[in-house]
Structure formats: structure tokens, C-alpha cells
Design a protein around this motif. Sequence first.
Motif, PDB file in Angstrom:
ATOM      1  N   LEU A  51       0.852  -0.950   0.285  1.00  0.00           N
ATOM      2  CA  LEU A  51      -0.253   0.247   0.134  1.00  0.00           C
ATOM      3  C   LEU A  51       0.893   1.286   0.384  1.00  0.00           C
ATOM      4  N   ALA A  52       2.278   1.234   0.717  1.00  0.00           N
ATOM      5  CA  ALA A  52       2.756   2.357   1.096  1.00  0.00           C
ATOM      6  C   ALA A  52       3.614   2.577  -0.471  1.00  0.00           C
ATOM      7  N   ALA A  53       4.008   1.774  -1.630  1.00  0.00           N
ATOM      8  CA  ALA A  53       4.049   1.433  -2.843  1.00  0.00           C
ATOM      9  C   ALA A  53       2.622   1.912  -3.861  1.00  0.00           C
ATOM     10  N   TYR A  54       1.881   1.805  -3.924  1.00  0.00           N
ATOM     11  CA  TYR A  54       0.842   2.237  -4.520  1.00  0.00           C
ATOM     12  C   TYR A  54       0.121   3.822  -3.961  1.00  0.00           C
ATOM     13  N   PHE A  55       0.457   3.963  -2.885  1.00  0.00           N
ATOM     14  CA  PHE A  55       0.985   5.497  -2.352  1.00  0.00           C
ATOM     15  C   PHE A  55       1.816   6.333  -3.210  1.00  0.00           C
ATOM     16  N   LEU A 161      -9.800   0.265  -0.951  1.00  0.00           N
ATOM     17  CA  LEU A 161      -8.334  -0.247  -0.823  1.00  0.00           C
ATOM     18  C   LEU A 161      -7.848  -1.811  -0.815  1.00  0.00           C
ATOM     19  N   MET A 162      -7.952  -2.622  -0.778  1.00  0.00           N
ATOM     20  CA  MET A 162      -7.479  -4.277  -1.588  1.00  0.00           C
ATOM     21  C   MET A 162      -7.443  -3.949  -2.027  1.00  0.00           C
ATOM     22  N   ALA A 163      -7.804  -3.191  -3.257  1.00  0.00           N
ATOM     23  CA  ALA A 163      -7.857  -3.787  -4.677  1.00  0.00           C
ATOM     24  C   ALA A 163      -6.350  -3.072  -4.571  1.00  0.00           C
ATOM     25  N   CYS A 164      -6.657  -1.495  -4.294  1.00  0.00           N
ATOM     26  CA  CYS A 164      -5.002  -0.752  -4.467  1.00  0.00           C
ATOM     27  C   CYS A 164      -3.950  -1.818  -3.414  1.00  0.00           C
ATOM     28  N   TRP A 165      -3.605  -2.223  -3.081  1.00  0.00           N
ATOM     29  CA  TRP A 165      -2.899  -3.162  -2.139  1.00  0.00           C
ATOM     30  C   TRP A 165      -2.801  -4.483  -3.237  1.00  0.00           C
ATOM     31  N   GLU A 166      -3.498  -5.047  -3.991  1.00  0.00           N
ATOM     32  CA  GLU A 166      -3.412  -5.756  -4.233  1.00  0.00           C
ATOM     33  C   GLU A 166      -2.448  -5.696  -5.843  1.00  0.00           C
TER      34      GLU A 166
END
Length: 525
Positions: A51-55, A161-166
Motif C-alpha cells: 500500500l505504501a508503494a501504491y501511494f 483499499l484492498m484492490a489498491c494493495w493487490e
Amino acid sequence: MAYDHPVELTSATDLAAMITDTCARFADKPAFSALGKSLTFTEVERFSGALAAYFQHHTELEPGDRIALCLPNLMQLPIAAYAALRAGLVIVNTSPLYTADEMAHQWQDSGAKALVIYGDLAATAAKALSQTQIRHVMTTSAKDFHQPQPASDAIDGALSLMACWEQALAESLPLQTPTIAPSQLAALQYTGGTTGVAKGAMLSHANLLANARQVLARLGDTCRQGEEIFIVPLPLYHIYAFTVNLITFFARGSLNVLIPNPRDLPGFVEQIKPFRFTGMAGLNTLFVGLCRLEAFRQLDFSALKLTISGGTALTSVAADVWHKTTGCLIAEGYGLSEASPVVCLNPIDQVRLGTIGPALIDTEVKLINDDGTTARHEGELCLRGPQVMAGYWNMPEETATVLDQEGWLRTGDIATINDDGYITIVDRKKDVILVSGFNVYPNEVEDVLTQAPGVLEAAVVGEPDRHSDEKVVAYLVTEGEMDIPALRAFCRTKLAGFKIPRKFVQMQSLPKTAVGKILRRALRH
């Protein structure tokens, strides 16, 4: 001090490094559990890193930008919080109980640019977003770890949120670890608003890590590395559980069992039944409410060795019923958002009921009079230490009223300190009632009232009176009808005449903050 035993926490100087170090050390041990699902430390590292990498790769968020988190106690909250910290962002903890206006104030004041929110609250948040700088919204559901849910359609452009980290995991997005100075902001923790408009306490990485070390020094061997199981009914968005559970106990490799809805007491008991828990934090209403349930009384308390109370004064009734039910003494502590938050805590093996214990290691305390001079017996509690905030966000004048140039923080609480350092909070300075020139402390009267037969909760405030400055007024939640003559008679056995309430008001419930602290100001007329 004899009560403190410094414990190794981490060599990290920022929370991002602490998170990755901790996850590596305790890899396959369970870190969080909620609603029948658990995550290991390795999974927490992987999901928060993704999630941090997604940000970093899919938003324009930069280190130092603020991100609001508005979630109940679900496992998504630690993942989002750790992701924010690992990306160098500043967390703005937001209560899910807030109205749209309260959300708007906090997000506008903080300048938040992103929001992670519980999907059921999206419609409320949608009313506030146009007044803010928030451009990225992620929603999540209590069902997500069982069956992922789509993003809420109440907010245009919201993502799951889950789709973002996936997505980040699928794309193998690299996380570029920012350089974080210990003095950099980690969180803007807005005060509960018990004394007016909520203000953002600026808490640094150093503040929060220092407070974690201070708490562990006081707990000593009570918090063993990688062995404890803590029940977490208090909201993680509140500074109390944020520091104690998301930072302190997490860094020791403990399992934190998250309770999303502690008001559902039968559901609460069912959720903790599978665990041989060793610790818990709570408040009066929770302690008493649980002990009234037969299902709770039937639980195995043989491993329970640590119960902490904070956030509001512990009543003797709550302390007594908890000890009789569980065999565990409650160690009362004390803190405030401006101090990250813990200032004092009773040593587990030297608990003195009615006190908040001595100040933590590396914390100086003193009492002052209204004019700032040193008080001899009773005065406003002030403290200085590494956990004290840098100030209030964008409020230099408000900061100057509570924090002097030497680093002393005025708490607004009246206290006494005995010869061996144990501190007793007498009451909030602003709540003291003046009756014919005599001070009446609501805490004392409330403690007596909750001992009276049939009284479940009590709140005491002052009202203007022509004959005696103010009169004492008691607001009570009772079992059945209130018997005022019997209450007065009971008070006469324990209180001086001027302290006895002149007026009693029966209530269905008392106004409280999200943590359960009674809002006396909401009862004043």
C-alpha cells in the motif's frame, strides 16, 4: 526509579524502520486478529509495504503530506497506518463517529490530501470532501478479509483499499523508503474537543517511539517479547490505543485482538473467548458492563496479568468488580494527546488504587498555582519529557497557552503528588465547582454516586446559583426509577454537606467521547 526496568524496544529512530524491523523479527507470529481472521507480522509487512508503494506510484502524495484514516478497529487500520508511515506520510486519525462538519473541520485544518475510510461512512464523508484538499479516497468493508467488497459508490472516484494493495502486489511495485528524521511529524492527533474546538497535536516519530519505550520501562517483564495477547476494545484512532497497541505492544511482537464494536458486549465476549489473553485496556463502563455478563464471568482469566485504565478517572466500583471477577488489579494510568499520550502509570506490582501512579521514566512533573508559581500541596499538573508534542498544528497562540519555552506542558488537570511520587488527579481545572467559596471536585462526587445502589453512571457539573456561587448538579443513569431521598441520604454518609448534589437529573445515557469519556460540558446549561 524502582518502578522502571528499561526494556529493549528497537534501535530504529523512526516508526517506518520500527515496523519493518518488528515484522522481520516476529515474522510468522500472529500480529493482529479481528472478526475471526488473523494476520502474521510477515503479512502485515507485505500488505503495508504494497500500500505504501501504491501511494508512491499511483498518487502524487509526497513525504510530509497528511492522510486521514477513518476506520473502526479492523485489521485494515494498522495496515493503512503502517503504509502511511512507511511512505513518510503524516497520519490524521479521524473518529468514525464524527459528523460531516467535524470531519470537514479536521481534514480542512490538517490539509489532508488522501483518505482511507470505512465504506459505511462514505455518504457522511461525501458531504465534507468538497471543503477539503482530499483527492484520493479508498474505502474498505468489515467483510473485506472474508470476501473483498467493491469501493463505495457514495464518493465519486473512490477506490477499494484492498484492490489498491493487490494491484501494487501484482505489479511488484518497489517501495522507495524515504529518509525520515526523528523530529519529523508522524501524526496530527486531534484533541477530543472536551474543552472546545479540536486542535491537532503535532506528534513526531521521536515522540511516539519515546513514549513506547517509557511505557515498556514501566511494564517491565509484564510485557514479554513475542508472548502476549492483548484485547483491544478501545479505538485505534484514539491516541491511547494508537500508541499502546499499534506501536508499543506491536513492537514487542504481541498479538493485538481488535474489537470493532465493543458496545456489543455479548459479541465482544464471543470474539475474545478463543484467546488465552494476557492483557486488556479499558474504561469504567466497559469493565462494569463486561463483569455483569455471565458469559464473561465464565471465561478463563488465568493468563490475565495486565489491565490498564486510562482516559477518564477509574471509579472504585469498576476497580472492585473487575478484581473480584478476573483476579486482576486495574493499573490506572494517565495521559493526554499532547503527550503522545502516556504520562503516568501504576507499576503492575505496586498498584495503588485511586492514583495514576508515578510519572514515567524521563518525565518531569510539577504542580503550579494559577499565577504559575510552584504549588505546595495541590495545583495544576505540568510535565516535561521526550513524549511532549511540538505544539498545535497552525495554532501558535494556542500552543503558547499550554507549552512554555522551557518545554513544560500545562495539562489543565488539578493534582496532588505524594512523597514517593504517586500522583492523584483531583479533577479538570475547568470542571471544579465553587460552592460558597469551597472547591467541589466532580470526580470525588461521581465516585460516591456510582457506589449508590442502582446507579450505573454519574456525571457532576456546576450550575450558577444566586446564594452559593454554584450548585452541584448530578446527571445519573440508573436501574429503574431514581430515588432522590435515598441518594441524598447515601451521599450524606460519604460527603460533606456542600458537596452533596442539590439537583438530580435522570438520563437514559450520558454524552461521551468516542473513547467513553463523559462530556461534562455537554451537560452544562
